[in-house]
Design a protein around this motif. Structure first.
Motif, PDB file in Angstrom:
ATOM      1  N   ARG A   1       0.838  -1.207   0.000  1.00 55.67           N
ATOM      2  CA  ARG A   1       0.000   0.000   0.000  1.00 55.67           C
ATOM      3  C   ARG A   1       0.875   1.260   0.000  1.00 55.67           C
ATOM      4  O   ARG A   1       0.638   2.204  -0.758  1.00 55.67           O
ATOM      5  N   VAL A   2       1.888   1.264   0.851  1.00 51.81           N
ATOM      6  CA  VAL A   2       2.804   2.407   0.924  1.00 51.81           C
ATOM      7  C   VAL A   2       3.542   2.563  -0.411  1.00 51.81           C
ATOM      8  O   VAL A   2       3.675   3.678  -0.928  1.00 51.81           O
TER       9      VAL A   2
ATOM     10  N   ALA B   1       3.019  11.517 -10.262  1.00 51.50           N
ATOM     11  CA  ALA B   1       2.491  12.891 -10.190  1.00 51.50           C
ATOM     12  C   ALA B   1       3.608  13.911 -10.395  1.00 51.50           C
ATOM     13  O   ALA B   1       3.395  14.961 -11.008  1.00 51.50           O
ATOM     14  N   MET B   2       4.818  13.604  -9.897  1.00 52.30           N
ATOM     15  CA  MET B   2       5.940  14.537 -10.065  1.00 52.30           C
ATOM     16  C   MET B   2       6.342  14.665 -11.528  1.00 52.30           C
ATOM     17  O   MET B   2       6.831  15.699 -11.953  1.00 52.30           O
ATOM     18  N   ALA B   3       6.121  13.614 -12.282  1.00 53.65           N
ATOM     19  CA  ALA B   3       6.485  13.641 -13.700  1.00 53.65           C
ATOM     20  C   ALA B   3       5.276  13.962 -14.579  1.00 53.65           C
ATOM     21  O   ALA B   3       5.359  13.887 -15.799  1.00 53.65           O
ATOM     22  N   ASP B   4       4.164  14.310 -13.962  1.00 54.14           N
ATOM     23  CA  ASP B   4       2.953  14.650 -14.683  1.00 54.14           C
ATOM     24  C   ASP B   4       3.228  15.785 -15.666  1.00 54.14           C
ATOM     25  O   ASP B   4       4.007  16.693 -15.393  1.00 54.14           O
ATOM     26  N   ARG B   5       2.560  15.729 -16.780  1.00 53.84           N
ATOM     27  CA  ARG B   5       2.759  16.718 -17.840  1.00 53.84           C
ATOM     28  C   ARG B   5       2.538  18.143 -17.349  1.00 53.84           C
ATOM     29  O   ARG B   5       3.286  19.060 -17.686  1.00 53.84           O
TER      30      ARG B   5
ATOM     31  N   MET C   1       3.595   5.738  -2.949  1.00 50.41           N
ATOM     32  CA  MET C   1       4.863   6.369  -3.340  1.00 50.41           C
ATOM     33  C   MET C   1       4.975   6.405  -4.866  1.00 50.41           C
ATOM     34  O   MET C   1       5.384   7.418  -5.442  1.00 50.41           O
ATOM     35  N   GLU C   2       4.582   5.325  -5.501  1.00 50.13           N
ATOM     36  CA  GLU C   2       4.602   5.279  -6.971  1.00 50.13           C
ATOM     37  C   GLU C   2       3.654   6.326  -7.554  1.00 50.13           C
ATOM     38  O   GLU C   2       3.986   7.012  -8.521  1.00 50.13           O
ATOM     39  N   ARG C   3       2.480   6.484  -6.937  1.00 50.52           N
ATOM     40  CA  ARG C   3       1.518   7.484  -7.404  1.00 50.52           C
ATOM     41  C   ARG C   3       2.120   8.881  -7.320  1.00 50.52           C
ATOM     42  O   ARG C   3       1.982   9.696  -8.234  1.00 50.52           O
TER      43      ARG C   3
ATOM     44  N   LEU D   1       4.439  13.346   0.181  1.00 50.14           N
ATOM     45  CA  LEU D   1       5.639  12.627   0.630  1.00 50.14           C
ATOM     46  C   LEU D   1       5.645  12.469   2.148  1.00 50.14           C
ATOM     47  O   LEU D   1       6.038  11.422   2.679  1.00 50.14           O
ATOM     48  N   GLU D   2       5.208  13.510   2.830  1.00 50.84           N
ATOM     49  CA  GLU D   2       5.140  13.453   4.293  1.00 50.84           C
ATOM     50  C   GLU D   2       4.159  12.364   4.737  1.00 50.84           C
ATOM     51  O   GLU D   2       4.433  11.590   5.654  1.00 50.84           O
TER      52      GLU D   2
END
Length: 195
Positions: A92-93, A103-107, A97-99, A144-145
């Motif tokens: 789950r964690v 999201a950080m690489a989202d267009r 984290m993958e999500r 991230l927190e």
């Protein structure tokens, strides 16, 4: 002793969470850890499923004085049930984290970063872009927190679930201490070679 160590872990995580609220990124690449510790790091700390590998190793090698060799069928069943629950919690964690990484690489984020690198577009100052980037980054840091806290909760759940096996708690702590010593010694040797 078990109670003191448990309280110590809770105090550590409370302090860690307070510090992470100020700067969560420092915990994802801690400068105070050795290279070896960083290799084995899982979402800002030790991976809970490693405790079960430690149990298996201690049982197989029949560590002298260890109560792990003589675990009852009931204890083994409880440990196995906990192992499965912890694995699901870890997954789950990891999914969260993958999500966040996606999201950080989202267009949209990439476009905002590109726009923020240019102070002027078509002769107009780009002040709104800075605000949008700040909002996006704040959301990512908050995510991230939350992931870090979730991972720490899985670690605490693992400790609490295995607390009945006192030798394990001591062994887990000793493993962390030894990894730090080995990693620091290795880093120091590498620093001497580089000099």
């Amino acid at each position: 002793l078990v109670s003191k160590l448990t309280v110590h872990y809770k105090q550590y995580y409370t302090a860690k969470w307070e510090a992470a609220h100020e700067d969560v990124l420092v915990f994802f690449c801690p400068v105070w850890d050795s290279s070896l510790e960083n290799v084995y790091s899982w979402v800002t700390g030790w991976k809970p499923s490693m405790v079960f590998k430690l149990i298996d190793t201690m049982r197989k090698t029949e560590v002298p004085g260890s109560s792990l060799v003589n675990l009852s069928e009931e204890q083994l069943k409880k440990i196995e049930e906990l192992r499965l629950k912890i694995r699901l919690d870890e997954e789950r964690v990891e999914r969260e984290m993958e999500r966040l990484q996606v999201a950080m690489a989202d267009r949209k984020i990439v476009e905002l970063a590109r726009l923020s690198s240019r102070p002027v577009i078509n002769g107009e100052p780009v002040s709104q872009v800075d605000e949008l980037v700040e909002v996006a980054l704040k959301g990512l840091m908050s995510g991230l927190e939350k992931v870090m806290k979730a991972a720490d909760c899985v670690r605490l759940k693992t400790l609490k679930g295995t607390i009945a096996v006192v030798d394990l708690l001591a062994a887990t702590s000793m493993l962390q201490i030894q990894m730090r010593k080995w990693g620091k010694r290795r880093d120091d040797q590498n620093d001497d070679i580089d000099s």
